[in-house]
Write a protein that holds these residues in place. Structure first.
Motif, short mmCIF file in Angstrom:
data_model
loop_
_atom_site.label_atom_id
_atom_site.label_comp_id
_atom_site.label_asym_id
_atom_site.label_seq_id
_atom_site.Cartn_x
_atom_site.Cartn_y
_atom_site.Cartn_z
N GLU A 134 12.66 29.56 2.84
CA GLU A 134 12.94 28.29 2.18
C GLU A 134 11.80 28.00 1.20
N VAL A 135 12.13 27.56 0.01
CA VAL A 135 11.13 27.19 -0.99
C VAL A 135 11.07 25.67 -1.07
N THR A 136 9.88 25.14 -0.84
CA THR A 136 9.67 23.69 -0.84
C THR A 136 8.63 23.32 -1.89
N GLU A 137 8.37 22.02 -2.01
CA GLU A 137 7.34 21.58 -2.94
C GLU A 137 5.95 21.92 -2.47
N PHE A 138 5.82 22.38 -1.22
CA PHE A 138 4.51 22.62 -0.63
C PHE A 138 4.08 24.09 -0.63
N ASN A 139 5.03 25.02 -0.71
CA ASN A 139 4.66 26.42 -0.50
C ASN A 139 4.66 27.26 -1.78
N GLY A 140 4.35 26.64 -2.90
CA GLY A 140 4.16 27.38 -4.14
C GLY A 140 5.43 27.72 -4.87
N PRO A 141 6.32 26.72 -5.11
CA PRO A 141 7.54 27.03 -5.87
C PRO A 141 7.20 27.45 -7.29
N VAL A 142 8.10 28.21 -7.89
CA VAL A 142 7.92 28.61 -9.29
C VAL A 142 8.39 27.46 -10.17
#
Length: 255
Positions: A134-142
């Motif tokens: 899952e891509v969130t605002e916390f884990n380094g989204p592109v």
């Protein structure tokens, strides 16, 4: 097949986000092989000086499940539709952002590297990025600047991110250019569940920050290039810029 509206959006923005494009079962099969991959000692596996895994390139060479997935009908047919012809895979990699890690990427256009370092004639290639986590605002989204691809190739400075020595360099864009582009087009950072994809043009400006969360962030990148646009003068290792130019055909037994 993409709808006419989705194709129009890609052509307008140089970016198309499709939530849950692949099933959780398909993504789970890929992720099951990731621990084995990142533990390998191979030139295709890039690690930082601190031992943080940064990327795994040319996955099809040493992972049967990723090799099968490279022939997934959704990947190939989507790329063919947007590029308007037969394709081969120019790059195939996972970019890994470990929990509380340091890996980041400055603003850049991928085609700058593909043209200058690989001899790709024209920007007739695209990336399909698949969210393995899952891509969130916390884990380094592109983050992307939608519409920036319409400005063509922008002068840039070649830069190697920390931890990716001998694997890749980036055509970094300067601050003034980014300010102008963002003022005109805005900035987005697509998030989504595992299996979502973000498809983006080789000239779309993008960047990412470090993963500040306690969760991993793995994104798989499938770079499709037109067969007629094959690279001419590669200078990087063949696991970074593929040289086989094999036309990809869909296989129904993909992972």
């Amino acid at each position: 097949m993409l709808t006419p509206q989705q194709v129009e959006q890609y052509e307008r923005d140089g970016l198309l986000v499709l939530p849950s494009f692949f099933s959780l079962e398909e993504i789970g099969a890929l992720m099951a092989d990731v621990p084995r991959i990142v533990a390998m000692d191979r030139p295709e596996i890039a690690k930082s000086a601190a031992g943080e895994t940064c990327a795994a390139l040319a996955l099809h060479r040493y992972s049967a499940v990723f090799d099968r997935f490279m022939h997934h009908p959704l990947l190939i047919e989507t790329a063919r539709q947007l590029l308007g012809g037969d394709i081969y895979c120019h790059q195939y990699k996972i970019v890994c952002k470990d929990p509380m890690g340091s890996l980041d990427f400055p603003w850049h256009q991928d085609f700058g590297n593909w043209h200058d370092l690989d001899g790709m004639p024209e920007p007739k290639a695209l990336n399909i990025s698949i969210y393995l986590d899952e891509v969130t605002e916390f884990n380094g989204p592109v983050a992307f600047i939608p519409g920036s691809h319409r400005h063509g190739r922008i002068p840039s400075l070649a830069e190697t991110p920390a931890g990716l020595v001998n694997t890749t360099t980036l055509a970094r864009l300067n601050r003034g250019v980014i300010e102008e582009l963002v003022n005109e087009h805005g900035i987005v950072a697509p998030k989504g569940p595992r299996g979502s994809v973000a498809i983006f043009h080789g000239l779309t400006a993008h960047a990412s920050t470090p993963n500040i969360s306690p969760w991993t962030r793995h994104i798989l990148y499938f770079t499709a290039n037109r067969m007629t646009n094959a690279i001419r003068k590669p200078t990087r290792p063949d696991y970074v810029a593929h040289r086989d130019f094999v036309q990809l055909e869909p296989e129904t037994e993909a992972a």
